[in-house]
Enzyme design. Structure first.
Site, short mmCIF file in Angstrom:
data_model
loop_
_atom_site.label_atom_id
_atom_site.label_comp_id
_atom_site.label_asym_id
_atom_site.label_seq_id
_atom_site.Cartn_x
_atom_site.Cartn_y
_atom_site.Cartn_z
N ARG A 221 63.45 -5.62 50.62
CA ARG A 221 62.99 -4.99 49.38
C ARG A 221 64.19 -4.66 48.51
NH1 ARG A 221 61.48 0.88 48.09
NH2 ARG A 221 60.82 0.61 45.94
N ASN B 267 56.80 5.34 50.34
CA ASN B 267 58.12 5.84 50.72
C ASN B 267 57.92 7.19 51.37
OD1 ASN B 267 59.20 3.65 49.43
ND2 ASN B 267 60.28 4.79 47.84
N GLU C 89 58.59 5.24 42.88
CA GLU C 89 58.48 6.71 42.89
C GLU C 89 58.33 7.34 41.51
OE1 GLU C 89 61.81 8.19 45.13
OE2 GLU C 89 61.04 7.41 47.01
N TYR D 231 59.73 10.23 54.06
CA TYR D 231 60.89 10.69 54.82
C TYR D 231 60.62 11.91 55.68
CZ TYR D 231 63.70 7.48 52.01
OH TYR D 231 64.21 6.35 51.44
N GLU E 166 59.90 2.52 52.28
CA GLU E 166 61.17 3.19 52.58
C GLU E 166 60.93 4.21 53.67
OE1 GLU E 166 63.29 5.16 49.38
OE2 GLU E 166 63.00 3.45 48.03
N HIS F 32 63.70 0.49 39.52
CA HIS F 32 64.15 1.52 40.46
C HIS F 32 65.20 2.38 39.75
CE1 HIS F 32 64.47 2.52 45.00
NE2 HIS F 32 65.16 3.45 44.36
C1 PNW Z 1 64.24 7.73 47.49
N1 PNW Z 1 62.67 13.97 47.99
O1 PNW Z 1 64.35 8.87 46.72
C2 PNW Z 1 64.72 6.61 46.60
O2 PNW Z 1 63.74 5.63 46.38
C3 PNW Z 1 66.00 5.98 47.05
O3 PNW Z 1 66.62 5.34 45.97
C4 PNW Z 1 66.88 7.02 47.69
O4 PNW Z 1 68.18 6.59 47.95
C5 PNW Z 1 66.18 7.46 48.97
O5 PNW Z 1 64.87 7.94 48.70
C6 PNW Z 1 66.92 8.52 49.76
O6 PNW Z 1 67.05 9.70 49.02
C7 PNW Z 1 63.92 10.12 47.12
O7 PNW Z 1 63.34 14.94 47.63
C8 PNW Z 1 64.66 11.20 46.70
O8 PNW Z 1 61.62 14.13 48.62
C9 PNW Z 1 64.24 12.48 46.99
C10 PNW Z 1 63.09 12.66 47.71
C11 PNW Z 1 62.35 11.59 48.14
C12 PNW Z 1 62.78 10.31 47.85
#
Ligand code: PNW
Length: 490
Positions: free
Chosen positions: A83, A316, A176, A318, A388, A129
Protein backbone atom coordinates in the site's frame (compact mmCIF):
# COMPACT_ATOMS: atom_id res chain seq x y z
CA UNK A 1 -6.18 -5.92 30.33
CA UNK A 2 -4.37 -8.18 27.93
CA UNK A 3 -0.92 -7.74 29.50
CA UNK A 4 0.02 -11.34 29.78
CA UNK A 5 -1.75 -12.88 26.84
CA UNK A 6 0.45 -15.36 25.01
CA UNK A 7 0.69 -15.09 21.22
CA UNK A 8 -1.28 -18.11 19.99
CA UNK A 9 -0.30 -18.16 16.33
CA UNK A 10 -3.93 -18.69 15.27
CA UNK A 11 -4.81 -19.50 11.67
CA UNK A 12 -5.69 -17.09 8.89
CA UNK A 13 -7.50 -17.94 5.63
CA UNK A 14 -5.54 -19.28 2.69
CA UNK A 15 -6.43 -16.25 0.61
CA UNK A 16 -5.55 -13.70 3.30
CA UNK A 17 -3.16 -11.12 1.80
CA UNK A 18 -0.10 -9.72 3.55
CA UNK A 19 1.85 -6.60 2.73
CA UNK A 20 3.18 -3.36 4.13
CA UNK A 21 2.11 0.28 3.88
CA UNK A 22 3.85 3.63 3.42
CA UNK A 23 2.98 7.17 2.33
CA UNK A 24 4.78 9.29 -0.25
CA UNK A 25 5.85 12.21 1.93
CA UNK A 26 7.03 9.93 4.73
CA UNK A 27 9.51 7.95 2.62
CA UNK A 28 10.25 9.44 -0.81
CA UNK A 29 12.40 12.50 -0.14
CA UNK A 30 13.44 14.24 -3.39
CA UNK A 31 11.02 16.96 -2.31
CA UNK A 32 11.93 19.38 -5.09
CA UNK A 33 13.38 17.08 -7.72
CA UNK A 34 12.24 16.54 -11.31
CA UNK A 35 9.60 19.24 -11.34
CA UNK A 36 7.73 18.30 -8.16
CA UNK A 37 5.61 21.14 -6.75
CA UNK A 38 5.35 22.04 -3.06
CA UNK A 39 2.80 20.30 -0.87
CA UNK A 40 1.39 21.65 2.39
CA UNK A 41 3.85 19.34 4.18
CA UNK A 42 6.85 20.80 2.33
CA UNK A 43 5.82 24.19 3.68
CA UNK A 44 4.68 23.07 7.13
CA UNK A 45 7.96 21.28 7.91
CA UNK A 46 9.96 24.42 7.13
CA UNK A 47 8.04 26.85 9.35
CA UNK A 48 10.00 28.66 12.05
CA UNK A 49 9.83 27.78 14.87
CA UNK A 50 9.58 24.17 13.79
CA UNK A 51 6.39 22.24 14.49
CA UNK A 52 7.97 18.95 13.47
CA UNK A 53 10.85 18.57 15.91
CA UNK A 54 13.19 20.47 13.56
CA UNK A 55 12.80 17.72 10.96
CA UNK A 56 11.29 17.43 7.48
CA UNK A 57 10.74 15.05 4.57
CA UNK A 58 13.22 16.66 2.16
CA UNK A 59 15.31 13.48 2.14
CA UNK A 60 13.23 11.11 4.30
CA UNK A 61 14.18 7.50 3.43
CA UNK A 62 15.45 8.43 -0.02
CA UNK A 63 12.96 5.96 -1.50
CA UNK A 64 12.77 8.06 -4.68
CA UNK A 65 16.26 6.81 -5.60
CA UNK A 66 15.92 3.30 -4.13
CA UNK A 67 12.84 1.86 -5.76
CA UNK A 68 14.45 -1.36 -7.04
CA UNK A 69 16.15 -2.16 -3.72
CA UNK A 70 13.04 -1.44 -1.67
CA UNK A 71 10.80 -3.56 -3.87
CA UNK A 72 13.29 -6.41 -3.72
CA UNK A 73 13.29 -6.21 0.08
CA UNK A 74 9.49 -6.52 0.08
CA UNK A 75 9.63 -9.58 -2.13
CA UNK A 76 12.36 -11.17 0.03
CA UNK A 77 10.14 -10.61 3.07
CA UNK A 78 7.26 -12.55 1.52
CA UNK A 79 4.99 -9.60 0.79
CA UNK A 80 2.45 -10.02 -1.97
CA UNK A 81 0.92 -6.57 -1.78
CA UNK A 82 2.05 -3.01 -1.03
CA UNK A 83 0.00 0.00 0.00
CA UNK A 84 1.63 3.20 -1.25
CA UNK A 85 0.44 6.74 -1.90
CA UNK A 86 0.95 9.10 -4.81
CA UNK A 87 2.37 12.56 -4.32
CA UNK A 88 -0.19 14.81 -6.03
CA UNK A 89 2.42 17.55 -6.65
CA UNK A 90 4.82 15.15 -8.37
CA UNK A 91 2.06 14.52 -10.89
CA UNK A 92 0.43 17.98 -11.09
CA UNK A 93 2.95 20.37 -9.49
CA UNK A 94 0.45 23.18 -8.93
CA UNK A 95 -2.38 20.74 -8.28
CA UNK A 96 -5.28 22.32 -10.17
CA UNK A 97 -7.43 21.10 -13.03
CA UNK A 98 -6.05 23.74 -15.40
CA UNK A 99 -2.41 23.29 -14.38
CA UNK A 100 0.26 21.38 -16.34
CA UNK A 101 0.96 17.68 -15.82
CA UNK A 102 4.52 16.58 -14.92
CA UNK A 103 5.40 13.54 -17.03
CA UNK A 104 8.60 12.92 -15.05
CA UNK A 105 6.53 12.46 -11.91
CA UNK A 106 4.23 10.04 -13.69
CA UNK A 107 7.27 8.13 -14.97
CA UNK A 108 8.50 7.67 -11.39
CA UNK A 109 5.25 5.97 -10.37
CA UNK A 110 5.22 3.92 -13.57
CA UNK A 111 8.66 2.62 -12.66
CA UNK A 112 7.59 1.82 -9.09
CA UNK A 113 4.35 0.08 -10.11
CA UNK A 114 6.15 -1.95 -12.78
CA UNK A 115 8.87 -3.00 -10.32
CA UNK A 116 6.21 -4.19 -7.88
CA UNK A 117 4.38 -6.23 -10.49
CA UNK A 118 7.64 -7.76 -11.73
CA UNK A 119 8.18 -9.05 -8.19
CA UNK A 120 4.64 -10.42 -7.91
CA UNK A 121 3.50 -7.62 -5.58
CA UNK A 122 0.08 -6.04 -6.14
CA UNK A 123 -0.01 -2.26 -5.55
CA UNK A 124 -2.83 -0.68 -3.54
CA UNK A 125 -2.69 3.01 -4.23
CA UNK A 126 -3.88 5.88 -2.04
CA UNK A 127 -4.54 9.04 -4.02
CA UNK A 128 -4.28 11.32 -1.01
CA UNK A 129 -2.16 10.69 2.09
CA UNK A 130 -1.99 14.24 3.47
CA UNK A 131 0.40 16.00 1.03
CA UNK A 132 -2.01 18.39 -0.73
CA UNK A 133 -0.75 20.94 -3.25
CA UNK A 134 0.29 24.13 -1.46
CA UNK A 135 -0.94 26.16 -4.43
CA UNK A 136 -4.51 24.95 -3.90
CA UNK A 137 -4.26 25.87 -0.24
CA UNK A 138 -3.18 29.37 -1.23
CA UNK A 139 -5.77 29.68 -4.02
CA UNK A 140 -8.91 28.78 -2.13
CA UNK A 141 -8.13 27.25 1.26
CA UNK A 142 -8.08 23.64 0.02
CA UNK A 143 -10.81 21.58 1.75
CA UNK A 144 -12.59 24.70 2.97
CA UNK A 145 -13.96 25.27 -0.52
CA UNK A 146 -15.92 22.11 -1.25
CA UNK A 147 -16.72 22.79 -4.92
CA UNK A 148 -13.21 23.91 -5.92
CA UNK A 149 -11.46 21.09 -4.11
CA UNK A 150 -13.83 18.50 -5.46
CA UNK A 151 -13.28 19.65 -9.06
CA UNK A 152 -9.48 19.61 -8.67
CA UNK A 153 -9.48 16.24 -6.93
CA UNK A 154 -11.71 14.77 -9.63
CA UNK A 155 -9.26 15.93 -12.28
CA UNK A 156 -6.24 14.52 -10.42
CA UNK A 157 -8.00 11.20 -9.75
CA UNK A 158 -9.12 10.83 -13.35
CA UNK A 159 -5.53 11.37 -14.49
CA UNK A 160 -4.26 8.71 -12.05
CA UNK A 161 -6.92 6.17 -13.07
CA UNK A 162 -6.17 6.71 -16.74
CA UNK A 163 -2.38 6.51 -16.37
CA UNK A 164 -2.00 3.80 -13.72
CA UNK A 165 -5.33 1.99 -13.68
CA UNK A 166 -4.27 -0.63 -16.21
CA UNK A 167 -1.98 -2.01 -13.48
CA UNK A 168 -3.46 -0.75 -10.19
CA UNK A 169 -6.51 -2.75 -9.11
CA UNK A 170 -7.07 -1.36 -5.62
CA UNK A 171 -7.65 2.38 -5.16
CA UNK A 172 -8.08 4.36 -1.97
CA UNK A 173 -9.21 7.97 -2.24
CA UNK A 174 -8.34 9.45 1.18
CA UNK A 175 -6.27 8.25 4.08
CA UNK A 176 -7.94 8.99 7.43
CA UNK A 177 -10.36 11.88 6.86
CA UNK A 178 -10.79 12.15 10.65
CA UNK A 179 -7.12 13.01 11.13
CA UNK A 180 -7.16 15.45 8.19
CA UNK A 181 -10.16 17.24 9.70
CA UNK A 182 -9.33 17.22 13.42
CA UNK A 183 -5.53 17.26 13.50
CA UNK A 184 -5.21 19.56 10.49
CA UNK A 185 -8.07 21.95 11.27
CA UNK A 186 -8.81 21.84 14.98
CA UNK A 187 -5.88 21.00 17.22
CA UNK A 188 -3.48 22.06 14.48
CA UNK A 189 -0.81 19.41 15.03
CA UNK A 190 -0.70 18.36 11.36
CA UNK A 191 -0.52 20.46 8.18
CA UNK A 192 -1.97 22.94 7.45
CA UNK A 193 -1.96 23.43 11.23
CA UNK A 194 -5.20 25.33 11.71
CA UNK A 195 -6.18 25.86 15.34
CA UNK A 196 -7.94 28.44 17.50
CA UNK A 197 -4.65 29.95 18.74
CA UNK A 198 -3.73 30.77 15.16
CA UNK A 199 -7.06 32.41 14.48
CA UNK A 200 -8.90 29.60 12.63
CA UNK A 201 -12.61 29.01 13.02
CA UNK A 202 -12.27 25.69 14.80
CA UNK A 203 -15.99 25.67 15.60
CA UNK A 204 -16.86 25.05 11.95
CA UNK A 205 -13.77 24.24 9.90
CA UNK A 206 -13.25 20.58 10.84
CA UNK A 207 -16.82 19.69 9.88
CA UNK A 208 -16.57 21.56 6.57
CA UNK A 209 -13.32 19.73 5.81
CA UNK A 210 -14.94 16.38 6.59
CA UNK A 211 -17.89 17.28 4.36
CA UNK A 212 -15.57 18.13 1.46
CA UNK A 213 -13.68 14.86 1.87
CA UNK A 214 -16.87 12.79 1.91
CA UNK A 215 -18.32 14.42 -1.22
CA UNK A 216 -14.98 14.36 -3.06
CA UNK A 217 -14.61 10.68 -2.25
CA UNK A 218 -18.11 9.99 -3.56
CA UNK A 219 -17.54 12.03 -6.73
CA UNK A 220 -14.30 10.22 -7.54
CA UNK A 221 -15.87 6.85 -6.75
CA UNK A 222 -18.60 7.63 -9.30
CA UNK A 223 -15.99 8.61 -11.90
CA UNK A 224 -14.09 5.36 -11.34
CA UNK A 225 -17.27 3.29 -11.60
CA UNK A 226 -18.52 5.05 -14.73
CA UNK A 227 -15.37 5.62 -16.71
CA UNK A 228 -12.75 3.10 -15.60
CA UNK A 229 -14.09 0.12 -13.67
CA UNK A 230 -15.83 -1.48 -16.67
CA UNK A 231 -12.49 -1.94 -18.43
CA UNK A 232 -9.98 -1.86 -15.58
CA UNK A 233 -11.96 -4.12 -13.21
CA UNK A 234 -10.46 -2.70 -10.04
CA UNK A 235 -11.98 -1.79 -6.68
CA UNK A 236 -12.15 1.50 -4.81
CA UNK A 237 -12.82 2.68 -1.27
CA UNK A 238 -11.60 4.97 1.52
CA UNK A 239 -9.46 4.29 4.60
CA UNK A 240 -10.88 5.21 8.03
CA UNK A 241 -8.88 5.07 11.21
CA UNK A 242 -10.20 4.77 14.74
CA UNK A 243 -9.40 3.57 18.20
CA UNK A 244 -11.79 1.25 19.98
CA UNK A 245 -13.39 2.78 23.09
CA UNK A 246 -14.19 0.99 26.34
CA UNK A 247 -16.25 2.72 29.05
CA UNK A 248 -14.12 4.38 31.77
CA UNK A 249 -16.54 3.02 34.37
CA UNK A 250 -18.32 -0.12 33.18
CA UNK A 251 -21.04 0.33 35.79
CA UNK A 252 -21.86 3.88 34.70
CA UNK A 253 -24.45 4.08 31.89
CA UNK A 254 -23.15 7.54 30.90
CA UNK A 255 -19.69 6.10 30.21
CA UNK A 256 -21.14 3.12 28.34
CA UNK A 257 -23.05 5.57 26.14
CA UNK A 258 -19.92 7.75 25.81
CA UNK A 259 -17.88 4.87 24.37
CA UNK A 260 -20.54 4.33 21.70
CA UNK A 261 -20.89 8.04 20.93
CA UNK A 262 -17.14 8.43 20.67
CA UNK A 263 -16.99 5.61 18.07
CA UNK A 264 -19.75 7.28 16.05
CA UNK A 265 -18.02 10.68 16.13
CA UNK A 266 -14.76 9.04 15.05
CA UNK A 267 -15.81 6.45 12.49
CA UNK A 268 -19.49 6.76 11.58
CA UNK A 269 -18.92 10.50 10.86
CA UNK A 270 -17.46 9.27 7.56
CA UNK A 271 -18.66 5.69 7.44
CA UNK A 272 -22.40 6.41 7.50
CA UNK A 273 -22.47 8.86 4.56
CA UNK A 274 -19.86 6.97 2.54
CA UNK A 275 -20.87 3.34 3.14
CA UNK A 276 -24.57 3.67 3.98
CA UNK A 277 -25.36 6.63 1.70
CA UNK A 278 -27.11 8.57 4.43
CA UNK A 279 -26.76 11.60 6.71
CA UNK A 280 -24.26 11.92 9.57
CA UNK A 281 -25.03 9.92 12.74
CA UNK A 282 -27.94 11.35 14.72
CA UNK A 283 -25.76 12.00 17.80
CA UNK A 284 -23.57 14.31 15.69
CA UNK A 285 -26.55 16.24 14.30
CA UNK A 286 -27.95 16.72 17.80
CA UNK A 287 -24.68 17.75 19.41
CA UNK A 288 -23.20 19.89 16.63
CA UNK A 289 -26.36 21.53 15.32
CA UNK A 290 -25.67 23.88 12.46
CA UNK A 291 -21.90 23.43 12.80
CA UNK A 292 -22.36 20.28 10.74
CA UNK A 293 -22.91 21.04 7.03
CA UNK A 294 -26.09 19.79 5.38
CA UNK A 295 -26.18 17.32 2.49
CA UNK A 296 -28.39 18.52 -0.39
CA UNK A 297 -30.71 16.10 -2.18
CA UNK A 298 -28.14 15.87 -4.98
CA UNK A 299 -25.44 15.08 -2.46
CA UNK A 300 -27.57 12.34 -0.94
CA UNK A 301 -28.29 10.89 -4.37
CA UNK A 302 -24.56 10.76 -5.07
CA UNK A 303 -23.85 9.19 -1.67
CA UNK A 304 -26.57 6.59 -2.10
CA UNK A 305 -25.35 5.64 -5.55
CA UNK A 306 -21.67 5.44 -4.61
CA UNK A 307 -22.15 3.71 -1.24
CA UNK A 308 -22.76 0.51 -3.17
CA UNK A 309 -19.59 0.87 -5.23
CA UNK A 310 -17.15 0.91 -2.32
CA UNK A 311 -16.01 -2.66 -2.20
CA UNK A 312 -14.17 -2.90 1.12
CA UNK A 313 -13.75 -1.13 4.44
CA UNK A 314 -10.14 0.06 4.74
CA UNK A 315 -9.30 0.02 8.44
CA UNK A 316 -6.29 1.72 10.01
CA UNK A 317 -6.17 0.61 13.60
CA UNK A 318 -3.55 0.88 16.32
CA UNK A 319 -4.99 1.04 19.83
CA UNK A 320 -7.87 1.48 22.29
CA UNK A 321 -8.88 4.05 24.92
CA UNK A 322 -11.33 4.49 27.75
CA UNK A 323 -14.14 7.00 27.21
CA UNK A 324 -15.50 9.06 30.11
CA UNK A 325 -18.52 11.35 29.86
CA UNK A 326 -17.58 14.68 31.40
CA UNK A 327 -20.44 15.94 33.57
CA UNK A 328 -18.73 18.39 35.90
CA UNK A 329 -17.83 21.05 33.32
CA UNK A 330 -19.30 22.38 30.08
CA UNK A 331 -17.65 21.55 26.75
CA UNK A 332 -15.32 24.01 25.02
CA UNK A 333 -16.91 26.10 22.26
CA UNK A 334 -15.15 24.05 19.58
CA UNK A 335 -15.51 20.70 21.37
CA UNK A 336 -15.64 17.87 18.87
CA UNK A 337 -16.09 14.88 21.14
CA UNK A 338 -19.53 15.42 22.67
CA UNK A 339 -17.71 16.38 25.86
CA UNK A 340 -16.08 13.00 26.22
CA UNK A 341 -12.61 12.50 27.63
CA UNK A 342 -10.22 9.80 26.34
CA UNK A 343 -8.03 8.04 28.87
CA UNK A 344 -5.52 5.18 28.97
CA UNK A 345 -6.57 4.12 32.48
CA UNK A 346 -10.04 3.20 33.76
CA UNK A 347 -11.77 4.00 37.03
CA UNK A 348 -10.02 1.08 38.74
CA UNK A 349 -6.59 2.29 37.67
CA UNK A 350 -6.26 -0.51 35.10
CA UNK A 351 -4.37 0.45 31.95
CA UNK A 352 -5.77 -0.34 28.50
CA UNK A 353 -2.48 -2.09 27.68
CA UNK A 354 1.32 -1.80 27.73
CA UNK A 355 2.68 1.53 26.44
CA UNK A 356 4.65 1.88 23.22
CA UNK A 357 6.90 4.87 22.62
CA UNK A 358 4.01 6.90 21.16
CA UNK A 359 1.74 8.34 23.84
CA UNK A 360 -1.48 7.38 22.02
CA UNK A 361 -0.53 3.79 21.26
CA UNK A 362 -0.80 0.85 23.67
CA UNK A 363 -1.08 -2.88 23.01
CA UNK A 364 -4.81 -3.63 23.13
CA UNK A 365 -5.72 -6.58 20.88
CA UNK A 366 -9.06 -7.22 22.60
CA UNK A 367 -10.23 -3.77 21.54
CA UNK A 368 -9.15 -4.54 17.98
CA UNK A 369 -11.38 -7.62 17.87
CA UNK A 370 -14.26 -5.60 19.33
CA UNK A 371 -13.73 -2.86 16.74
CA UNK A 372 -13.82 -5.41 13.92
CA UNK A 373 -17.16 -6.53 15.31
CA UNK A 374 -18.44 -2.97 15.68
CA UNK A 375 -17.51 -2.02 12.11
CA UNK A 376 -18.83 -5.21 10.63
CA UNK A 377 -22.18 -4.88 12.38
CA UNK A 378 -22.57 -1.27 11.24
CA UNK A 379 -21.40 -1.94 7.66
CA UNK A 380 -22.30 -5.60 7.24
CA UNK A 381 -22.08 -5.60 3.46
CA UNK A 382 -18.35 -4.81 3.39
CA UNK A 383 -15.33 -7.06 3.80
CA UNK A 384 -12.61 -5.43 5.91
CA UNK A 385 -8.99 -4.91 4.90
CA UNK A 386 -6.54 -3.82 7.60
CA UNK A 387 -4.77 -1.04 5.73
CA UNK A 388 -2.46 -0.07 8.63
CA UNK A 389 -1.45 -1.64 11.92
CA UNK A 390 1.83 -1.51 13.81
CA UNK A 391 3.73 0.26 16.58
CA UNK A 392 7.03 1.83 17.63
CA UNK A 393 8.88 -0.06 20.43
CA UNK A 394 9.87 1.55 23.71
CA UNK A 395 13.61 2.31 23.69
CA UNK A 396 13.94 1.76 19.97
CA UNK A 397 16.57 4.47 19.48
CA UNK A 398 18.90 1.70 20.68
CA UNK A 399 19.96 -0.35 17.63
CA UNK A 400 19.87 -3.60 19.62
CA UNK A 401 16.24 -3.00 20.59
CA UNK A 402 15.45 -2.11 16.99
CA UNK A 403 17.00 -5.28 15.60
CA UNK A 404 15.35 -7.62 18.04
CA UNK A 405 12.08 -5.73 18.38
CA UNK A 406 10.32 -8.06 20.83
CA UNK A 407 7.66 -5.50 21.76
CA UNK A 408 6.61 -5.15 18.11
CA UNK A 409 6.65 -8.89 17.45
CA UNK A 410 4.38 -9.40 20.42
CA UNK A 411 2.06 -6.58 19.34
CA UNK A 412 1.79 -7.94 15.79
CA UNK A 413 1.31 -11.53 16.96
CA UNK A 414 -1.50 -10.56 19.31
CA UNK A 415 -3.22 -8.37 16.71
CA UNK A 416 -3.06 -11.18 14.13
CA UNK A 417 -4.59 -13.52 16.70
CA UNK A 418 -7.39 -10.96 17.18
CA UNK A 419 -8.05 -10.98 13.42
CA UNK A 420 -8.14 -14.77 13.42
CA UNK A 421 -10.71 -14.83 16.22
CA UNK A 422 -12.79 -12.19 14.45
CA UNK A 423 -12.79 -14.32 11.31
CA UNK A 424 -13.34 -17.79 12.74
CA UNK A 425 -15.21 -17.13 15.97
CA UNK A 426 -17.18 -13.99 15.07
CA UNK A 427 -17.76 -14.72 11.37
CA UNK A 428 -16.29 -11.46 10.07
CA UNK A 429 -14.72 -11.27 6.64
CA UNK A 430 -11.22 -9.79 6.95
CA UNK A 431 -9.41 -10.11 3.64
CA UNK A 432 -5.91 -8.86 4.27
CA UNK A 433 -3.37 -7.02 6.35
CA UNK A 434 -0.82 -4.26 5.76
CA UNK A 435 1.71 -3.62 8.49
CA UNK A 436 2.58 0.02 9.14
CA UNK A 437 5.22 0.44 8.05
CA UNK A 438 7.58 -1.15 5.54
CA UNK A 439 10.40 0.95 6.98
CA UNK A 440 11.07 3.58 9.62
CA UNK A 441 10.03 6.94 8.23
CA UNK A 442 9.07 10.56 8.83
CA UNK A 443 6.37 10.36 11.49
CA UNK A 444 4.76 13.76 10.79
CA UNK A 445 4.79 16.11 13.79
CA UNK A 446 6.98 13.65 15.74
CA UNK A 447 9.71 13.83 13.08
CA UNK A 448 12.06 10.84 12.91
CA UNK A 449 11.58 9.95 16.60
CA UNK A 450 9.05 7.08 16.60
CA UNK A 451 10.16 4.14 14.45
CA UNK A 452 7.20 2.20 13.06
CA UNK A 453 9.13 0.22 10.44
CA UNK A 454 9.71 -3.51 10.28
CA UNK A 455 12.86 -2.46 8.42
CA UNK A 456 15.30 -0.21 10.26
CA UNK A 457 16.51 2.89 8.40
CA UNK A 458 19.84 4.47 9.31
CA UNK A 459 19.08 8.14 8.65
CA UNK A 460 22.79 8.95 8.10
CA UNK A 461 23.52 6.32 5.44
CA UNK A 462 19.91 5.53 4.46
CA UNK A 463 20.87 1.86 4.85
CA UNK A 464 18.02 -0.60 5.39
CA UNK A 465 18.17 -3.51 7.86
CA UNK A 466 15.16 -5.78 8.38
CA UNK A 467 14.21 -6.06 12.05
CA UNK A 468 13.29 -9.44 13.53
CA UNK A 469 9.61 -8.46 13.21
CA UNK A 470 10.02 -8.49 9.42
CA UNK A 471 11.17 -12.13 9.55
CA UNK A 472 8.57 -12.90 12.20
CA UNK A 473 5.79 -11.61 9.95
CA UNK A 474 7.13 -13.45 6.92
CA UNK A 475 7.21 -16.72 8.85
CA UNK A 476 4.03 -16.38 10.86
CA UNK A 477 2.00 -15.47 7.78
CA UNK A 478 3.14 -18.75 6.22
CA UNK A 479 2.58 -20.79 9.37
CA UNK A 480 -0.86 -19.35 10.00
CA UNK A 481 -2.05 -19.89 6.46
CA UNK A 482 -5.09 -22.17 6.32
CA UNK A 483 -5.55 -24.78 3.65
CA UNK A 484 -8.69 -23.47 1.96
CA UNK A 485 -10.36 -20.19 1.22
CA UNK A 486 -13.45 -20.85 3.31
CA UNK A 487 -13.72 -19.21 6.68
CA UNK A 488 -14.02 -22.36 8.74
CA UNK A 489 -10.92 -24.03 7.35
CA UNK A 490 -9.32 -23.81 10.77
C1 PNW B 1 -1.55 7.06 10.71
N1 PNW B 1 -4.05 8.65 16.43
O1 PNW B 1 -1.83 8.21 11.41
C2 PNW B 1 -1.10 7.52 9.35
O2 PNW B 1 -1.90 7.05 8.31
C3 PNW B 1 0.35 7.26 9.06
O3 PNW B 1 0.80 8.12 8.06
C4 PNW B 1 1.15 7.37 10.33
O4 PNW B 1 2.53 7.34 10.14
C5 PNW B 1 0.70 6.22 11.23
O5 PNW B 1 -0.69 6.27 11.46
C6 PNW B 1 1.41 6.17 12.57
O6 PNW B 1 1.15 7.32 13.32
C7 PNW B 1 -2.37 8.23 12.68
O7 PNW B 1 -3.68 9.54 17.20
C8 PNW B 1 -1.96 9.25 13.52
O8 PNW B 1 -4.94 7.85 16.78
C9 PNW B 1 -2.52 9.38 14.77
C10 PNW B 1 -3.49 8.49 15.17
C11 PNW B 1 -3.90 7.47 14.35
C12 PNW B 1 -3.32 7.35 13.10
Amino acid sequence: MGYNLPVENLKLPAVFTYGSATAAYQIEGAADRDGKGKSIWDVYTHLEPSRTNGENGDVACGHYDRVQDDVKLMADLGMKTYRMSLSWTRIIPLGGRHDPVNEVGIAFYDKLIDALLEHGIQPSVTLYHWDAPQTLYERYGLFLDTAEFRADFEHYARLCFSRFGDRVKTWITFNEPYIISIFGHLNGTLAPGHCAERGSDTVREPWRVGHTLILSHAAVTAIYADEFQPTQQGRISIVLNGHFYEPFDRSNPADIAAAQTRLEFYIAWFGDPVFLGRDYPACMRVYLGDRLPVFTEDDLDLLRATSKINSFYGMNHYSSKFARQITDRPPAKDDWTSNIEELSTNIHGEEIGPASSSAWLRIAPTGFRKLLNWVSSRYPHLPIIITENGCPCPGETDMEVAKDDQFRQRYLGLYLDAISRAIYEDGIEVQGYYVWSLMDNFEWSAGYGPRFGIIHVDYDTLGRTPKNSAYYLRDTMEQRRGTSSVRNDY
